[in-house]
Design a protein around this motif. Structure first.
Motif, PDB file in Angstrom:
ATOM      1  N   ARG A 108       1.518   6.820  11.455  1.00  0.00           N
ATOM      2  CA  ARG A 108       1.282   6.557  10.027  1.00  0.00           C
ATOM      3  C   ARG A 108       2.253   5.510   9.494  1.00  0.00           C
ATOM      4  NH1 ARG A 108      -3.638   8.193   9.869  1.00  0.00           N
ATOM      5  NH2 ARG A 108      -3.645   7.980   7.618  1.00  0.00           N
TER       6      ARG A 108
ATOM      7  N   GLY B  54     -10.930   5.606  -9.741  1.00  0.00           N
ATOM      8  CA  GLY B  54     -11.022   4.154  -9.832  1.00  0.00           C
ATOM      9  C   GLY B  54     -10.536   3.580 -11.146  1.00  0.00           C
TER      10      GLY B  54
ATOM     11  N   ALA C  86      -7.994   2.583 -12.521  1.00  0.00           N
ATOM     12  CA  ALA C  86      -6.600   2.310 -12.181  1.00  0.00           C
ATOM     13  C   ALA C  86      -5.868   1.492 -13.239  1.00  0.00           C
ATOM     14  CB  ALA C  86      -6.536   1.585 -10.840  1.00  0.00           C
TER      15      ALA C  86
ATOM     16  N   GLY D  14     -11.801   7.017  -0.164  1.00  0.00           N
ATOM     17  CA  GLY D  14     -12.480   8.144  -0.799  1.00  0.00           C
ATOM     18  C   GLY D  14     -13.939   8.215  -0.396  1.00  0.00           C
TER      19      GLY D  14
ATOM     20  N   THR E  62      -8.482  11.230  -3.904  1.00  0.00           N
ATOM     21  CA  THR E  62      -9.321  12.399  -3.650  1.00  0.00           C
ATOM     22  C   THR E  62      -8.462  13.646  -3.420  1.00  0.00           C
ATOM     23  OG1 THR E  62     -10.861  10.902  -2.554  1.00  0.00           O
ATOM     24  CG2 THR E  62     -11.242  13.261  -2.241  1.00  0.00           C
TER      25      THR E  62
ATOM     26  N   CYS F  21      -9.303  -0.807  -9.005  1.00  0.00           N
ATOM     27  CA  CYS F  21      -8.922   0.478  -8.410  1.00  0.00           C
ATOM     28  C   CYS F  21      -7.682   0.257  -7.555  1.00  0.00           C
ATOM     29  CB  CYS F  21     -10.057   1.037  -7.556  1.00  0.00           C
ATOM     30  SG  CYS F  21      -9.624   2.606  -6.744  1.00  0.00           S
ATOM     31  N   GLN F  22      -6.746   1.230  -7.610  1.00  0.00           N
ATOM     32  CA  GLN F  22      -5.514   1.087  -6.816  1.00  0.00           C
ATOM     33  C   GLN F  22      -5.812   1.139  -5.320  1.00  0.00           C
ATOM     34  OE1 GLN F  22      -6.381   3.893  -8.359  1.00  0.00           O
ATOM     35  NE2 GLN F  22      -6.570   5.158  -6.524  1.00  0.00           N
TER      36      GLN F  22
ATOM     37  N   THR G 287      -7.411  -0.569  -2.933  1.00  0.00           N
ATOM     38  CA  THR G 287      -8.090  -1.842  -2.673  1.00  0.00           C
ATOM     39  C   THR G 287      -8.721  -1.841  -1.281  1.00  0.00           C
ATOM     40  OG1 THR G 287      -5.887  -2.687  -2.174  1.00  0.00           O
ATOM     41  CG2 THR G 287      -6.811  -3.274  -4.307  1.00  0.00           C
TER      42      THR G 287
ATOM     43  N   ASN H 226       3.503   2.168   8.037  1.00  0.00           N
ATOM     44  CA  ASN H 226       2.823   1.163   7.217  1.00  0.00           C
ATOM     45  C   ASN H 226       3.555  -0.167   7.319  1.00  0.00           C
ATOM     46  OD1 ASN H 226       1.723  -0.420   5.128  1.00  0.00           O
ATOM     47  ND2 ASN H 226       1.323   1.371   3.855  1.00  0.00           N
TER      48      ASN H 226
ATOM     49  N   ASN I 118     -16.272  13.770  -4.252  1.00  0.00           N
ATOM     50  CA  ASN I 118     -15.205  13.079  -3.498  1.00  0.00           C
ATOM     51  C   ASN I 118     -15.349  11.565  -3.363  1.00  0.00           C
ATOM     52  OD1 ASN I 118     -13.558  15.371  -2.926  1.00  0.00           O
ATOM     53  ND2 ASN I 118     -15.106  16.039  -1.464  1.00  0.00           N
ATOM     54  N   PRO I 119     -16.567  11.030  -3.136  1.00  0.00           N
ATOM     55  CA  PRO I 119     -16.646   9.575  -2.916  1.00  0.00           C
ATOM     56  C   PRO I 119     -16.705   8.748  -4.198  1.00  0.00           C
ATOM     57  CG  PRO I 119     -18.797  10.568  -2.571  1.00  0.00           C
ATOM     58  CD  PRO I 119     -17.865  11.697  -2.939  1.00  0.00           C
TER      59      PRO I 119
ATOM     60  N   ALA J  22      -1.657  -0.819 -10.767  1.00  0.00           N
ATOM     61  CA  ALA J  22      -2.919  -0.071 -10.741  1.00  0.00           C
ATOM     62  C   ALA J  22      -2.639   1.350 -10.276  1.00  0.00           C
ATOM     63  CB  ALA J  22      -3.912  -0.755  -9.802  1.00  0.00           C
TER      64      ALA J  22
ATOM     65  N   SER K 107       0.324  -9.636  -1.179  1.00  0.00           N
ATOM     66  CA  SER K 107       1.444  -9.787  -2.117  1.00  0.00           C
ATOM     67  C   SER K 107       1.022 -10.530  -3.379  1.00  0.00           C
ATOM     68  CB  SER K 107       2.615 -10.492  -1.434  1.00  0.00           C
ATOM     69  OG  SER K 107       2.186 -11.710  -0.881  1.00  0.00           O
ATOM     70  N   GLU K 108       0.006 -11.391  -3.266  1.00  0.00           N
ATOM     71  CA  GLU K 108      -0.344 -12.251  -4.401  1.00  0.00           C
ATOM     72  C   GLU K 108      -1.261 -11.609  -5.439  1.00  0.00           C
ATOM     73  OE1 GLU K 108      -0.566 -16.624  -3.020  1.00  0.00           O
ATOM     74  OE2 GLU K 108      -2.406 -16.274  -4.148  1.00  0.00           O
ATOM     75  N   VAL K 109      -2.269 -10.855  -4.988  1.00  0.00           N
ATOM     76  CA  VAL K 109      -3.289 -10.351  -5.948  1.00  0.00           C
ATOM     77  C   VAL K 109      -2.713  -9.317  -6.914  1.00  0.00           C
ATOM     78  CG1 VAL K 109      -5.508  -9.170  -6.156  1.00  0.00           C
ATOM     79  CG2 VAL K 109      -5.225 -10.977  -4.451  1.00  0.00           C
ATOM     80  N   PRO K 110      -2.003  -8.255  -6.566  1.00  0.00           N
ATOM     81  CA  PRO K 110      -1.711  -7.779  -5.220  1.00  0.00           C
ATOM     82  C   PRO K 110      -2.732  -6.747  -4.755  1.00  0.00           C
ATOM     83  CG  PRO K 110      -0.392  -6.580  -6.842  1.00  0.00           C
ATOM     84  CD  PRO K 110      -1.313  -7.476  -7.610  1.00  0.00           C
ATOM     85  N   LEU K 111      -2.742  -6.519  -3.438  1.00  0.00           N
ATOM     86  CA  LEU K 111      -3.531  -5.427  -2.863  1.00  0.00           C
ATOM     87  C   LEU K 111      -2.559  -4.308  -2.493  1.00  0.00           C
ATOM     88  CD1 LEU K 111      -5.643  -7.471  -0.277  1.00  0.00           C
ATOM     89  CD2 LEU K 111      -6.245  -6.949  -2.640  1.00  0.00           C
ATOM     90  N   ARG K 112      -3.055  -3.085  -2.422  1.00  0.00           N
ATOM     91  CA  ARG K 112      -2.187  -2.013  -1.953  1.00  0.00           C
ATOM     92  C   ARG K 112      -2.086  -2.123  -0.437  1.00  0.00           C
ATOM     93  NH1 ARG K 112      -3.702   4.110  -3.249  1.00  0.00           N
ATOM     94  NH2 ARG K 112      -4.980   3.836  -1.395  1.00  0.00           N
ATOM     95  N   PRO K 113      -0.878  -2.040   0.123  1.00  0.00           N
ATOM     96  CA  PRO K 113      -0.786  -2.042   1.586  1.00  0.00           C
ATOM     97  C   PRO K 113      -1.339  -0.724   2.131  1.00  0.00           C
ATOM     98  CG  PRO K 113       1.409  -1.870   0.593  1.00  0.00           C
ATOM     99  CD  PRO K 113       0.432  -1.946  -0.537  1.00  0.00           C
TER     100      PRO K 113
END
Lengths: 196, 289
Positions: free
Chosen positions: B109, A127, A129, B143, A80, B64-65, B67, B111, B176-177, A75, B95-101
């Motif tokens: 900062r 979004g 992605a 965002g 922003t 959306c990247q 997540t 991660n 922006n949002p 994705a 790790s499975e879906v995956p989601l962005r860490p």
């Protein structure tokens, strides 16, 4: 319009606000941490791991999955862009990038730098992605993975990446400024309807 | 099944559902917006959004990247190991879906890579005398979250002050949002309570009216007005700046009028589950009523 990287000054100057474009070639991701580190290195007179001359910088933190020895983009939509406002003019000047792909637009100093050095801002739908990932043919490499997956610098081979809207051109025009003016003109009516 | 494993399973299912598909009410609102837009650029943005959402659902991948950060609202029966089960679910889903860490230390900062950390995921508990435990997940991207605003108005500023503050917040946020957004408005309580209410508000279904007639009127008045600003999808101009305005309110101090605004991007990702006493689970993407 189909753009191909590396982009020349002429390629970029031909773009006008409101045009639709797609990109073929190589794009490089960079957001907050890449900007900070790249500028720090450049100020110390050191080289970046990737030559960004004529490149398209993608404000993005993609989701990547390790596959064998490489990576696959899962994705990859835009982030922003305004978070990079304070760093982008220097980034454009130092590294010679010709396009910035992002969302939400950027402030006047970046618009000025784009016009001075020949660079355009291409808006990608926030979004979107999966659409972004579908345009990525190959993840060619990654630098600075110590910054974490979203903040690393991903080097991507793309084909038909987009659709992108030219939202700031290299002639000082900005679609966001136009919208701002329209919004200002609408304000009296909006306030009246709210009784404020 | 042990409760920790059950909770882990529920958390993974909620995360997968939320990030790969949109609730029907949000989808309908986006489709309606696409029909009503008159400018090519605005329509193109909404078409990209709708095509992208359809592809995400088909491929079972995140739309959306970003997540987001996982925020869990839990209410009802208290079950043991709730926190631990949810933490395991978040780590597995990453790790499975995956989601962005996305979760990092605020200062270094750093991660950790699994979306876990101090206070993360954010789990909000509300005890209630119910036969089940209801878990509602919201995955909130930065965002829109970065545009959150709180105002401690004075009582004399009243409803006009609230309206002006909402307008000011939406104008300042611009593109922006990731508009069209859902505007969540928390009125009253203490400062932190107003923020919590505004976050809960964006979980409300767009196809349902506020049960409080006064608030329902304020919601529709604000929605109409905000859509006249012309900010439009992605801030590129157009008729659809917001998909809806949702309000939650609480009583407050006689000397205060706290108002909080949470903006939710078009990717209003949410999902709910009810864990019954016997261990069976019911799911709802739109939310239970």
């Amino acid at each position: 319009m189909r753009l191909r990287t590396p982009l020349s000054d002429k390629d970029v100057r031909a773009l006008k606000v409101g045009d639709t474009a797609t990109i073929d070639g190589v794009i490089v991701t960079g957001r907050d941490e890449v900007h900070l580190r790249a500028l720090e290195l450049a100020r110390e007179g050191r080289k970046l791991p990737v030559d960004l001359t004529g490149a398209a910088l993608f404000h993005a933190g993609p989701i990547m999955r390790k596959e064998g020895n490489g990576w696959k983009a899962i994705a990859a939509g835009p982030t922003t862009s305004s978070r990079m406002n304070s760093m982008e003019p220097e980034f454009i000047e130092r590294f010679g990038i010709r396009a910035v792909i992002g969302k939400g637009g950027m402030s006047q100093p970046t618009i000025d730098a784009m016009s001075k050095f020949g660079c355009a801002y291409l808006a990608f739908t926030g979004g979107a992605a999966i659409q972004g990932a579908e345009g990525i043919r190959e993840v060619k490499g990654v630098e600075w993975l110590d910054l974490g997956m979203p903040e690393a610098m991903w080097i991507l081979e793309v084909k038909g990446f987009g659709p992108l809207t030219v939202a700031i051109d290299a002639h000082g025009n900005s679609l966001y400024k136009r919208v701002d003016e329209e919004v200002k003109a609408n304000l009296a009516k909006v306030r009246r309807s709210l009784g404020i | 099944m042990k409760t920790t494993s059950l909770l882990e399973e529920v958390a993974v299912n909620l995360l997968r559902t939320a990030v790969t598909s949109l609730p029907q009410d949000v989808l309908e609102a986006l489709r309606k917006a696409e029909k009503e837009e008159t400018s090519d650029i605005a329509r193109q943005q909404l078409r990209n959004i709708l095509a992208n959402v359809a592809a995400a659902e088909r491929l079972s991948l995140p739309m959306c990247q970003d997540t987001g950060i996982p925020i869990f609202f839990v209410k009802g029966r208290c079950i043991p190991d709730l926190d631990e089960g949810i933490r395991r679910g978040v780590s597995r889903a990453t790790s499975e879906v995956p989601l962005r860490p996305n979760v990092v230390h605020p200062l270094t900062r750093h991660n950790p890579g699994d979306n876990l950390g101090k206070g993360m995921p954010y789990v909000h508990f509300e005890l209630a005398d119910l036969e089940y435990t209801e878990i509602t997940l919201m995955t909130k991207g930065a965002g829109s979250e970065n545009m959150t605003a709180l105002a401690m108005l004075t009582p004399s500023q009243g409803v006009k002050g609230i309206k002006a503050f909402v307008l000011e917040t939406v104008l300042k946020a611009g593109g922006n949002p990731c508009p069209p957004t859902i505007v969540g408005l928390g009125i009253g309580g203490s400062a932190d309570e107003a923020l919590l209410l505004s976050k809960k508000a964006v979980l409300g279904r767009l196809d349902r009216e506020n049960k409080d007639a006064e608030l329902a009127k304020l919601e529709s008045e604000l929605r109409e007005a905000l859509n006249q600003t012309g900010i439009g999808p992605m801030g590129l101009g157009g008729r659809t700046t917001v998909l809806g305005v949702k309000i939650e309110q609480a009583h407050c101090h006689t000397a205060s009028l706290p108002v909080a605004v949470t903006l939710q991007c078009w990717a209003a990702r949410r999902a709910s589950a009810r864990i019954m006493k016997d261990g069976s689970v019911l799911y709802s993407r739109e939310g239970f009523e």
